[in-house]
Structures are given as structure tokens and as C-alpha cells.
Design a protein around this motif. Structure first.
Motif, short mmCIF file in Angstrom:
data_model
loop_
_atom_site.label_atom_id
_atom_site.label_comp_id
_atom_site.label_asym_id
_atom_site.label_seq_id
_atom_site.Cartn_x
_atom_site.Cartn_y
_atom_site.Cartn_z
N LYS A 13 0.85 -1.19 0.00
CA LYS A 13 0.00 0.00 0.00
C LYS A 13 0.88 1.24 0.00
O LYS A 13 1.79 1.36 0.81
N ILE A 14 0.61 2.14 -0.92
CA ILE A 14 1.40 3.36 -1.02
C ILE A 14 0.53 4.55 -0.63
O ILE A 14 -0.53 4.78 -1.22
N GLU A 15 0.96 5.32 0.37
CA GLU A 15 0.21 6.47 0.81
C GLU A 15 0.68 7.71 0.05
O GLU A 15 1.83 8.11 0.15
N ILE A 16 -0.21 8.28 -0.72
CA ILE A 16 0.10 9.51 -1.44
C ILE A 16 -1.01 10.51 -1.18
O ILE A 16 -2.18 10.25 -1.49
N ASP A 17 -0.69 11.63 -0.59
CA ASP A 17 -1.70 12.65 -0.32
C ASP A 17 -2.13 13.32 -1.60
O ASP A 17 -1.41 13.34 -2.59
N ARG A 18 -3.30 13.90 -1.54
CA ARG A 18 -3.82 14.62 -2.70
C ARG A 18 -3.06 15.92 -2.93
O ARG A 18 -2.44 16.48 -2.02
N VAL A 19 -3.12 16.39 -4.15
CA VAL A 19 -2.59 17.71 -4.51
C VAL A 19 -3.77 18.57 -4.94
O VAL A 19 -4.62 18.13 -5.71
N VAL A 20 -3.83 19.77 -4.41
CA VAL A 20 -4.90 20.71 -4.76
C VAL A 20 -4.26 21.96 -5.36
O VAL A 20 -3.41 22.59 -4.72
N ALA A 21 -4.66 22.29 -6.58
CA ALA A 21 -4.18 23.52 -7.22
C ALA A 21 -5.38 24.35 -7.65
O ALA A 21 -6.48 23.82 -7.85
N SER A 22 -5.16 25.66 -7.78
CA SER A 22 -6.25 26.53 -8.21
C SER A 22 -5.74 27.53 -9.23
O SER A 22 -4.54 27.81 -9.32
N ALA A 23 -6.67 28.07 -10.01
CA ALA A 23 -6.36 29.09 -11.02
C ALA A 23 -7.52 30.07 -11.08
O ALA A 23 -8.69 29.67 -10.95
N PRO A 24 -7.24 31.36 -11.31
CA PRO A 24 -8.30 32.37 -11.23
C PRO A 24 -9.07 32.60 -12.52
O PRO A 24 -8.57 32.35 -13.62
N GLY A 25 -10.28 33.12 -12.36
CA GLY A 25 -11.03 33.64 -13.49
C GLY A 25 -10.53 35.03 -13.86
O GLY A 25 -9.68 35.60 -13.16
N LYS A 26 -11.06 35.59 -14.95
CA LYS A 26 -10.50 36.84 -15.48
C LYS A 26 -11.58 37.83 -15.87
O LYS A 26 -12.75 37.49 -16.04
N VAL A 27 -11.14 39.08 -16.01
CA VAL A 27 -11.96 40.14 -16.61
C VAL A 27 -11.08 40.87 -17.60
O VAL A 27 -10.06 41.46 -17.21
N LEU A 28 -11.43 40.83 -18.88
CA LEU A 28 -10.68 41.55 -19.90
C LEU A 28 -11.24 42.97 -20.00
O LEU A 28 -12.30 43.19 -20.58
N MET A 29 -10.52 43.93 -19.41
CA MET A 29 -11.00 45.31 -19.39
C MET A 29 -10.89 45.97 -20.76
O MET A 29 -11.78 46.68 -21.20
N THR A 30 -9.75 45.78 -21.42
CA THR A 30 -9.56 46.35 -22.76
C THR A 30 -8.97 45.28 -23.67
O THR A 30 -8.36 44.32 -23.20
N GLY A 31 -9.18 45.45 -24.96
CA GLY A 31 -8.60 44.51 -25.92
C GLY A 31 -9.58 43.56 -26.56
O GLY A 31 -9.17 42.68 -27.31
N GLY A 32 -10.88 43.72 -26.25
CA GLY A 32 -11.87 42.86 -26.86
C GLY A 32 -11.74 42.85 -28.38
O GLY A 32 -11.67 43.93 -28.99
N TYR A 33 -11.67 41.66 -28.98
CA TYR A 33 -11.52 41.46 -30.42
C TYR A 33 -10.13 41.82 -30.91
O TYR A 33 -9.50 41.03 -31.61
N LEU A 34 -9.61 43.00 -30.58
CA LEU A 34 -8.28 43.38 -31.05
C LEU A 34 -7.21 42.42 -30.57
O LEU A 34 -6.21 42.17 -31.25
N ILE A 35 -7.40 41.85 -29.37
CA ILE A 35 -6.38 41.00 -28.77
C ILE A 35 -6.15 39.72 -29.57
O ILE A 35 -5.16 39.03 -29.37
N LEU A 36 -7.06 39.45 -30.50
CA LEU A 36 -6.90 38.26 -31.34
C LEU A 36 -5.73 38.40 -32.31
O LEU A 36 -5.24 37.40 -32.84
N GLU A 37 -5.30 39.63 -32.57
CA GLU A 37 -4.24 39.86 -33.54
C GLU A 37 -3.05 40.57 -32.89
O GLU A 37 -3.23 41.55 -32.16
#
Length: 523
Positions: A13-37
Motif C-alpha cells: 500500500k502506497i500512501e500519497i496525499d492529494r494535490v490541490v491547485a487553483s487558477a483564477p477567473g479573469k476580466v478583460l477590461m480592454t482589448g476585446g476582439y483586437l487582442i486576437l491579432e
């Protein structure tokens, strides 16, 4: 950190604890559509709304005959959707096959699993690869959880008879079950979609899963949230970024701008997209190159995105308000704008240029305000506090001395730039035949921009009927949330948080605080 001897097989039996990672959501204030290029830039703020991925072994026993296994088990659980999926992952070529699902598959997580494991193999020597193989034989048990702010809970709040306020949202249990859009504009031919608020749930989810897997497999070492800002070496985050971008693009079926994944990895920033060829040239999408050959090319590729640290100036607060229309389909809106661009080159180029100038003007004024706050704090603080209680047409009256006048001019310059951005976004939407800033949003934003202490208000990203955003001065945010509530707009609990992907200390559904999260380090 706990180091585990992965050579303990033969039923041990091998005991391995869990790993918990997180990443945030976003708000694009400027650059809508233009940021594609390239080389157009966008200002993207990461938030305190985070997606979590919990990775642990599926089996704690490695059987004596496991060395001959060609496949390992993967289980994906999404408690908020009451969904579970079981997969088989081929250990030779990392092909993933569905065994059973309770409902719709999740391609974002499926590609995240394949590409993360391939990245680990690509970075290890033969000895580590052998140990990684043994670790994978235990299977992967993955749980994904998104903060409530990624989704709409208006129906639940109204069902409970509560007012449309952040306090009402706060009464809901964390990671509540997710509701669905029931309205179907296509006559009932499409499945109902999850009602979202536009914070980039798929990018945050993909990034969290990739970060958790790479840390669990020993390919990277993540920082904790409290240590994120102090981190100097971002090599590990760079690997998370490359794999998360690739998985997210392939799952979407297109190579997007990537600002949502970039902010999920690194946090708030000024962003210029990478050249699409870095992914498409590897032929990963076409599956014409074996995965274990393609992923090393991805990791070695020329990722030429430009990322500069950025955050709101001091004493400013980001607010998001959900108008209750269930959100919009960003891909279809982007497709319509691209189609319009191709059919009207001269007009679209001129509008593109004007919008870009307005975006740059806002960026310049916000950077100037941050600089003034650093160099002339007392004057800056005094102006922001006084202006927080006044409408913008009264701000200039606070310019009693040169230092304060400079701050006020920058505030008014930022506000004017935002008006220019909104104007050109509306024109582009009308020309392309898509509701980038719908009339209902225009009315709401016009009213919001005229309230005391409001600096900015707009539709983030591609616009549409997702949540609107506002940036307020000083302590004025509470008044904005109250007035929004009176207008049937639900202010969310979201705030700016400049931190990106990180390691968490425990399962976010519990209040237990652990002193350490064990990790697998293959040596």
C-alpha cells in the motif's frame, strides 16, 4: 514535502496525499476582439474567483502483475454538475478512451490529462520515466470545483425570496450545484447550457487541472497563494502555461488569443498574444504526430507572447454585475466580427485603429495613476477619497493644488478613454450585426458611469450579455452594489486578485487547515 518511495510494489500500500491547485477567473477590461491579432494588447485582471483541481491516486494498491498493464484508470468528478466520467489512459501512447460518463464529456480535462502526462514524460530521464509509469499505474482521481461566481445563481436567490445583493450570494453554500439556461432561442433543438457570468471558467478549469497534475507528477513545483507574488523563478509556471494553452486550444477546436489562460497562470497582466503557429505547426490538432513527439515540440517552441505585470491603481475596486440574461456565446460573436472584417477591410481597419487608440489611452492613464500613487501618495489618496463621494462632473473642483490636479486629470482621462472604447465597440457591433454592447447594457452602463465614485464601466471581453464591470474609487463600491440591486442587477462577490495558478493547502470544500500538502517528487 513528503517523499514517497514509488518502488514499493508487489501489493504494498502506497500512501500519497492529494494535490490541490487553483487558477483564477479573469476580466478583460480592454482589448476585446483586437487582442486576437498581434501586436494589439489587452488589460486583463485576474480575480478571487478560482477553479480548483484535486488530484489523488485512484488505487492505493499496485498489484504484482501491474507491470504488464497497458492502460491505467482515470476518474473525473464534477460535484457541482453531479457528473462523473471514467476513462482508460494508454500508457504507451497516452490515448484516452471513455469507459462511462454520467453525461456530457469534458474535452478540456481530457486533453489536460493527456498533455500533462506527456509533458512529464518529456522532461524526465529514463529512471524518472520508469517511476512515473509506476505512479500512473495507481490511476488518477481528479475532482474539479469552480467558485460560485463563475456561474449564475439568480434563479436560486429569487427562489429563496432573497434580495439581489452580494450578501444573498454569500448565503449560498460554496460550490453550489450549477443551474442551466432554460431559454432556447433555437426552438428547443439545442441542449441547455450552463448559465455563466463570463469569467473564463474553461480556461481557469483547464489551467487548474494542468497545474495540479504537473505538480502531482513531479514535473513542476507550484507556489502557495501567499508566496505567489514573491516568486522569482517562473520556469514552472511557463510549463503550466504552455500545456494549459495547448490543451485549451485543442479542446476549443481553435487557437484563440490565450489571454484567459495566461491570466489563469500568471495573474493580472498586460497581454499580447502568442503566434498561433507555435501550436498549429506541431500538428497536434490534426493528430498527425504522436502525442509523445508533439508535446516536446510544444515545450521547446517559440512562445512569443508579451506579458507585463499590471493591476488596478491603489484604492480602486473592481465590481461585476450580472444583468440576468444568461450570458452570450463568445465564439459566435467573434466569428461574426471576423466575417465583417473580411468583407469590409477599409472600414474595419479604421475602426480597429480608433478602438486601439482608445485602449492605449486608458492603459496610459491607469499607469499614470499608479505612478502618481507611488510618487505623491498623500495627494493621490486625498483626491481618490474626495472623488469617491462625487459625480465625475464635480471632480475638477477638488483640484486645489498642482499635485491633486494631476491626479484628477488622469482620472478624467481614464473615464474619457473608457467612453471612447465603449463608443467604438458599439459601432463595431452594429456593423458586424452582433450585440457587443446591447441597448440594455448601454442604458445600465450610462447610468453606472454617472454615479458617485465610478471611474469606469463597460462590457468585458467580447461583450454581449455577460456580466458588466465597473471600477470604483475608495469606498463607493457599496453604493454601486445597492443601486445595481434596485435595477435588477446582481453584484457578484468578485474582486481583483493579481495572483495566478498556485498550490492550495487543502480541499476547498473543507475548513480544515493542513500544515503541508504532500507531493510526489520523482528522483
Amino acid at each position: 514535502m513528503t517523499f514517497v518511495n514509488l518502488n514499493c510494489v508487489n501489493g504494498t500500500k502506497i500512501e500519497i496525499d492529494r494535490v490541490v491547485a487553483s487558477a483564477p477567473g479573469k476580466v478583460l477590461m480592454t482589448g476585446g476582439y483586437l487582442i486576437l491579432e498581434r501586436p494589439n494588447a489587452g488589460l486583463v485582471l485576474s480575480t478571487n474567483a478560482r477553479f480548483y483541481a484535486i488530484v489523488k491516486p485512484l488505487h492505493h494498491q499496485i498489484k504484482p502483475d501491474s507491470w504488464a498493464w497497458a492502460w491505467t484508470d482515470v476518474r473525473l468528478t464534477s460535484p457541482q454538475l453531479s457528473r462523473e466520467a471514467l476513462y482508460k489512459l494508454a500508457l504507451k501512447n497516452l490515448i484516452i478512451q471513455t469507459v462511462s460518463t454520467s453525461d456530457t464529456r469534458n474535452p478540456f480535462v481530457e486533453y489536460a490529462v493527456q498533455y500533462s502526462v506527456a509533458a512529464a514524460y518529456a522532461t524526465f530521464d529514463q529512471n524518472k520515466k520508469d517511476l512515473l509509469h509506476k505512479l500512473l499505474l495507481q490511476g488518477l482521481d481528479i475532482t474539479i470545483l469552480g467558485c460560485n461566481d463563475f456561474y449564475s445563481y439568480r434563479n436560486e436567490i429569487e427562489r429563496r425570496g432573497l434580495p439581489l445583493t452580494p450578501d444573498s450570494l454569500a448565503t449560498l453554500p460554496a460550490f453550489s450545484s450549477i443551474t442551466f439556461n432554460t431559454d432556447d432561442a433555437n426552438g428547443g433543438n439545442c441542449k441547455p447550457e450552463v448559465a455563466k457570468t463570463g469569467l473564463g471558467s474553461s480556461a481557469a478549469m483547464t489551467t487548474a487541472v494542468v497545474a495540479a497534475l504537473l505538480h502531482y507528477l513531479g514535473a513542476v513545483k507550484l507556489s502557495s497563494l501567499k508566496d505567489f507574488k514573491e516568486r522569482k523563478d517562473i520556469t514552472d509556471l511557463d510549463m503550466v502555461h504552455k500545456i494549459a494553452q495547448t490543451a485549451h486550444c485543442i479542446a476549443q477546436g481553435k487557437v484563440g488569443s490565450g489571454f484567459d489562460v495566461s491570466s489563469a497562470v500568471y495573474g493580472s497582466q498586460r497581454y499580447v498574444r502568442f503566434s498561433p503557429e507555435v501550436i498549429s505547426s506541431t500538428q497536434v490538432a490534426a493528430k498527425s504526430v504522436p502525442l509523445l513527439e508533439a508535446i516536446p515540440e510544444i515545450l521547446k517552441g517559440k512562445w512569443d507572447h508579451d506579458r507585463t505585470e499590471f493591476s488596478l491603481p491603489p484604492l480602486m475596486t473592481l465590481l461585476l454585475g450580472e444583468p440576468g440574461t444568461g450570458g452570450s456565446s463568445t465564439p459566435s460573436m467573434v466569428g461574426a466580427v471576423k466575417k465583417w472584417q473580411k468583407s469590409n477591410p477599409p472600414k474595419s481597419l479604421d475602426m480597429w485603429r480608433r478602438l486601439s487608440e482608445a485602449n492605449s489611452a486608458l492603459e496610459t492613464q491607469l499607469n499614470l495613476l499608479s505612478q502618481l500613487a507611488k510618487e505623491q501618495w498623500d495627494a493621490y489618496k486625498s483626491v481618490v477619497e474626495s472623488c469617491s463621494m462625487l459625480r465625475s462632473d464635480k471632480w475638477i473642483e477638488q483640484a486645489s493644488e498642482p499635485n491633486k490636479e494631476a491626479v484628477i486629470k488622469a482620472l478624467l482621462g481614464a473615464k474619457d478613454a473608457m467612453q471612447g472604447i465603449r463608443y467604438h465597440m458599439r459601432l463595431m457591433g452594429e456593423a458586424a450585426g452582433v450585440p457587443i454592447e446591447p441597448e440594455s447594457q448601454t442604458q445600465l452602463l450610462d447610468v453606472t458611469m454617472n454615479w458617485e465614485g465610478v471611474l469606469l464601466a463597460g462590457v468585458p471581453g467580447a461583450g454581449g450579455f455577460d456580466a458588466v464591470f465597473a471600477v470604483t474609487l475608495g469606498d463607493s463600491s457599496s453604493n454601486v452594489t445597492k443601486i445595481w440591486g434596485s435595477l435588477n442587477v446582481l453584484a457578484l462577490l468578485v474582486k481583483e486578485d493579481p495572483c495566478g495558478a498556485c498550490l492550495e493547502s487543502a480541499d476547498p470544500r473543507t475548513n480544515e487547515i493542513t500544515s503541508v500538502v504532500s507531493s510526489i517528487h520523482i528522483e
